[in-house]
Write an enzyme that holds these catalytic residues in place. Structure first.
Site, PDB file in Angstrom:
ATOM      1  N   ASN A 271      48.926   2.263  23.419  1.00 19.77           N
ATOM      2  CA  ASN A 271      47.594   2.169  23.999  1.00 19.77           C
ATOM      3  C   ASN A 271      46.550   1.837  22.951  1.00 19.77           C
ATOM      4  O   ASN A 271      46.800   1.871  21.749  1.00 19.77           O
ATOM      5  CB  ASN A 271      47.230   3.500  24.663  1.00 19.77           C
ATOM      6  CG  ASN A 271      47.300   4.658  23.671  1.00 19.77           C
ATOM      7  OD1 ASN A 271      48.391   5.149  23.376  1.00 19.77           O
ATOM      8  ND2 ASN A 271      46.166   5.109  23.150  1.00 19.77           N
ATOM      9  N   ASP A 316      45.164   4.604  28.369  1.00 21.23           N
ATOM     10  CA  ASP A 316      46.329   5.174  27.690  1.00 21.23           C
ATOM     11  C   ASP A 316      47.632   4.691  28.333  1.00 21.23           C
ATOM     12  O   ASP A 316      48.595   5.433  28.435  1.00 21.23           O
ATOM     13  CB  ASP A 316      46.257   6.705  27.703  1.00 21.23           C
ATOM     14  CG  ASP A 316      47.307   7.349  26.805  1.00 21.23           C
ATOM     15  OD1 ASP A 316      47.843   6.673  25.921  1.00 21.23           O
ATOM     16  OD2 ASP A 316      47.617   8.542  27.022  1.00 21.23           O
ATOM     17  N   ASN A 404      57.504   7.349  31.294  1.00 23.09           N
ATOM     18  CA  ASN A 404      57.095   7.564  29.915  1.00 23.09           C
ATOM     19  C   ASN A 404      58.331   7.495  29.034  1.00 23.09           C
ATOM     20  O   ASN A 404      59.218   6.695  29.290  1.00 23.09           O
ATOM     21  CB  ASN A 404      56.345   8.897  29.804  1.00 23.09           C
ATOM     22  CG  ASN A 404      55.371   8.944  28.640  1.00 23.09           C
ATOM     23  OD1 ASN A 404      55.724   8.643  27.510  1.00 23.09           O
ATOM     24  ND2 ASN A 404      54.130   9.318  28.903  1.00 23.09           N
ATOM     25  N   TRP A 405      58.451   8.342  28.033  1.00 22.08           N
ATOM     26  CA  TRP A 405      59.536   8.245  27.054  1.00 22.08           C
ATOM     27  C   TRP A 405      60.900   8.596  27.619  1.00 22.08           C
ATOM     28  O   TRP A 405      61.929   8.229  27.038  1.00 22.08           O
ATOM     29  CB  TRP A 405      59.256   9.156  25.855  1.00 22.08           C
ATOM     30  CG  TRP A 405      59.330  10.612  26.220  1.00 22.08           C
ATOM     31  CD1 TRP A 405      58.304  11.409  26.597  1.00 22.08           C
ATOM     32  CD2 TRP A 405      60.507  11.426  26.286  1.00 22.08           C
ATOM     33  NE1 TRP A 405      58.755  12.673  26.894  1.00 22.08           N
ATOM     34  CE2 TRP A 405      60.109  12.698  26.709  1.00 22.08           C
ATOM     35  CE3 TRP A 405      61.854  11.199  26.027  1.00 22.08           C
ATOM     36  CZ2 TRP A 405      61.007  13.755  26.877  1.00 22.08           C
ATOM     37  CZ3 TRP A 405      62.761  12.245  26.200  1.00 22.08           C
ATOM     38  CH2 TRP A 405      62.342  13.506  26.608  1.00 22.08           C
TER      39      TRP A 405
END
Length: 732
Positions: A271, A316, A404-405
């Site tokens: 981001n 973000d 996400n991760w």
């Protein structure tokens, strides 16, 4: 052909097949390769899918514990282990590394970096590490403080060490797994919120010498020509008067994939920093290469193509979620593709040879854009709904991301992309006054409240701000559905959900594994390892472990026995806010590696946490402390300490409303002089003055006194003593 040669040939053949290369290896070589899990993603495509079929829907009921390893931590474990030739390698907190006999669990060695390499306060999301790379008899691991180590795979001894920090004054960290690409090993960096300019570095496998480095953000043009030729093309997408002093962000902190078919390294970038483009690049622009997939030549580091998933990122929306490389039949053509579902809410299918967008479908509520232009591949950004610089906005999806991760898996037999999906948003607004960044400190320039918490937090907001929030069209969305977390199987070409199963809450979103026998394996924050039918989502087996599981499981075979392994411990983004449904809320958060096989035994859970006692009495305030001192201390606390210490529970970091007399006495030495560095508490004397530390202490003494009074009243009335988060009480 020796056994070692056959093994290497099999690994290479299956890796190339997974990456979309042909011809496929002979069945015998594929079987040898399938026994192994050669990188955290399993194969060259990082599909998190195994061809192994010994554990099946018919026999999985007997799955039980084969062995376990206690990793000696109460912080997050996010790595997926690697198994090569019967040896397991994995990483733990902050870059610790371990090797085991994969069949027996016998520890072969462990690597403990120096405490200075493990403690880094410029990390948004806990002391995470997502795995190791194994090649040429070496194990590669990065520490939290951005050191890259090559370890001897047999002994764990350091072969070489490289300091990947370009500027030690910046808040640089490393949490991702290294990636081997030909003769180099790559690692990215984190710290977009801490004044960092993103980059990925390639080091020689044998020597650790830096071969090339690619920055994801241009540097100040006043410094002269760009330090990489491909940044000249990015410079016009930024305001030349941008806040270059703040780095810009774009940190590639996780997703890095080497594609052996094309010779390209694909990186996902982070981001922007600060968040709002109006603060970062005042006249706007797309801000290449933020929130992008970038394909680099593995030998030279030159850009071959890029696709920006979120132009002009202000929300973000990192593009660092794991990528999957595979092949799909699209419009009558067999295409080598990358599947990517980043934070921004879309699932992308992109040709990995040239970056052509083939498909993009939303998988959650999205209001920052009105869709993707099919001709240009560029999102149509809805400024009216998403520009929070002129007033508060509720943005979907939220900063935790649709994904996400935590890795998803791709099952080539069913064609399903399976992973945890988070459908929620957050309120964003610019804090009043000019942006006053501080070095090596959190400088987002924006305030966030997640939609599952918004109704509770709204009464604590200033009345004018609360009124503006209630007037937003998206407020109705929040009231109707503040957020859901689900395990989903998705058709990647249409975005259609084939099946879905609810998870417990927005933080319950672990990684996945699928197998050739039709199994899906994942963990839960409540402490279960769950085995499902991958085509339907039906639960086949649930194993109670007593430990929260976020990491993706993996599977391997040794001496004809198939095993399933997973790392277990709570933490990561928002780690002080332990949800009540998490096993870590009820039990000690003991970090473990759990390995299962058919016919195995039960898992012993960690011990239950003792009942919460009334907060002890705090010391008297120091002479001269006033309400203004306490208010100043509260501001300093939430600007510096709250990211680790806004506790809802005791599982990870100490609740500072419950400090004992000795801790109060040593408070200044702990905060400013590193008295508890060995316990993971960094020193802050480069940012905080003695007067600042005293003000924070005064605020915590005040908070402890109030907590004690409230809990004494609860005890008198027979109510539970669960203490709400400090952030909920005081942050808004």
């Amino acid at each position: 052909m020796s056994r070692r040669t056959r093994f290497l040939a099999g690994v290479l053949a299956l890796a190339l097949t997974a990456a979309g290369c042909r011809p496929a290896a002979p069945p015998a070589q594929q079987a040898i390769a399938a026994d192994n899990w050669t990188n955290p993603g399993g194969d060259a495509g990082k599909t998190h899918h195994s061809a192994l079929t010994d554990i099946t829907p018919a026999n999985v009921a007997t799955l039980g514990l084969a062995w376990q390893a206690d990793l000696g931590t109460n912080r997050v474990l996010e790595a997926t282990p690697v198994v090569v030739d019967g040896k397991m390698y994995t990483s733990g907190v902050a870059g610790r590394a371990y090797a085991y006999d994969a069949a027996t669990g016998q520890e072969l060695w462990r690597f403990e970096p120096t405490i200075e390499m493990q403690v880094n306060r410029t990390v948004c999301c806990d002391m995470a590490n997502r795995g190791v790379a194994v090649a040429n008899g070496k194990v590669y691991v990065a520490t939290l403080d951005a050191q890259l180590y090559a370890l001897d795979a047999k002994t764990g001894k350091v072969v070489w060490q490289a300091d990947t920090r370009e500027d030690k004054a910046r808040g640089i960290s490393s949490t991702g797994a290294p990636e081997v690409a030909g003769n180099v090993v790559l690692i990215g960096n984190g710290g977009a919120e801490y004044g960092v300019r993103g980059y990925v570095s390639a080091f020689d496998l044998a020597t650790g010498k830096l071969v090339w480095r690619f920055h994801t953000v241009p540097r100040d043009p006043k410094l002269g020509p760009q330090d990489h030729p491909d940044l000249e093309a990015a410079l016009p997408t930024w305001d030349r008067a941008s806040r270059w002093d703040l780095g810009g962000g774009g940190t590639p902190w996780d997703a890095i994939n080497y594609d052996p078919e094309t010779g390209l390294v694909l990186i996902g970038t982070g981001n922007g920093g600060p968040y709002a483009i109006a603060q970062r690049s005042p006249t706007g622009g797309t801000n290449l290469y933020l929130s992008s997939l970038v394909a680099l030549d593995a030998k030279s580091g030159r850009v071959k193509w890029h696709y920006q998933e979120t132009p002009g990122d202000s929300w973000d929306f990192t593009a660092t979620a794991p990528m999957i490389l595979t092949r799909l039949s699209i419009d009558g053509q067999d295409r080598p593709v990358v599947l990517h579902a980043p934070k921004n809410g879309y699932l992308y299918v992109i040709d990995r040879r040239d970056g052509t967008l083939l498909r993009a479908n939303p998988i959650v509520r999205v209001n920052w854009s009105r869709g993707i232009d099919p001709k240009t591949g560029v999102p149509i950004i809805d400024r009216a709904a998403a520009d929070f610089t002129a007033g508060p906005k509720i943005i979907f999806p939220g900063t935790p991301g649709a994904r996400n991760w935590f890795p998803a898996s791709y099952d080539p037999a069913s064609g399903l992309y399976i992973g945890s999906v988070l459908d929620m948003g957050n309120l964003m607004f610019v804090q009043p006054g000019p942006l006053r960044p501080r070095p090596r400190s959190l400088n987002t320039g924006a305030a966030l409240i997640f939609t599952p918490q918004l109704a509770e937090a709204l009464p604590t907001l200033p009345p004018a701000l609360a009124g503006m929030v209630k007037a937003l069209p998206a407020w109705r969305e929040v009231l109707a559905n503040p957020g859901t977390s689900e395990m989903r199987a998705i058709d990647p070409l249409t975005g259609r959900t084939v099946w879905t199963q609810p998870m417990a809450g927005w933080q319950d979103r672990g990684g996945t594994l699928t197998t050739g026998s039709g199994l899906l394996v994942h963990g839960t924050l409540a402490g279960q390892l769950v085995v499902r039918e991958s085509r339907t989502g039906k639960v086949l087996k649930t194993i109670e472990t007593g430990s929260s599981i976020l990491a993706a499981p993996m599977t391997y075979r040794v001496n004809g026995v198939q095993y399933i392994a997973v790392m277990a411990a709570w933490g990561g983004g928002g780690f002080p806010y332990v949800p009540r449904y998490a096993a870590a809320y009820q039990r000690a958060n003991l970090g473990r590696l759990l390995v299962f096989k058919l016919g195995g035994g039960p898992v012993s859970p960690p011990p239950a946490l003792p009942p919460l006692e009334v907060a002890p009495p705090p010391p008297a305030q120091a002479p001269g402390v006033t309400p203004m001192t306490i208010a100043a201390g509260r501001g300093l606390f939430f600007g510096n300490c709250a990211i680790c210490h806004s506790n809802q529970h005791r599982a990870i970091t100490p609740d500072l409303r419950r400090m004992q007399p000795g801790t109060h006495e040593a408070f200044t030495e702990i905060v400013l002089k590193g008295l508890l560095l060995q316990g993971g508490m960094p020193r802050w004397d480069d940012v905080l003055s003695p007067a600042d530390a005293a003000a924070i202490h005064a605020y915590l003494i005040d908070a402890q006194a109030k907590t004690r009074a409230e809990e004494l009243e609860k005890r008198k009335r027979g109510l539970p003593l669960d203490a709400p988060s400090l952030a909920i009480l005081s942050n808004y």
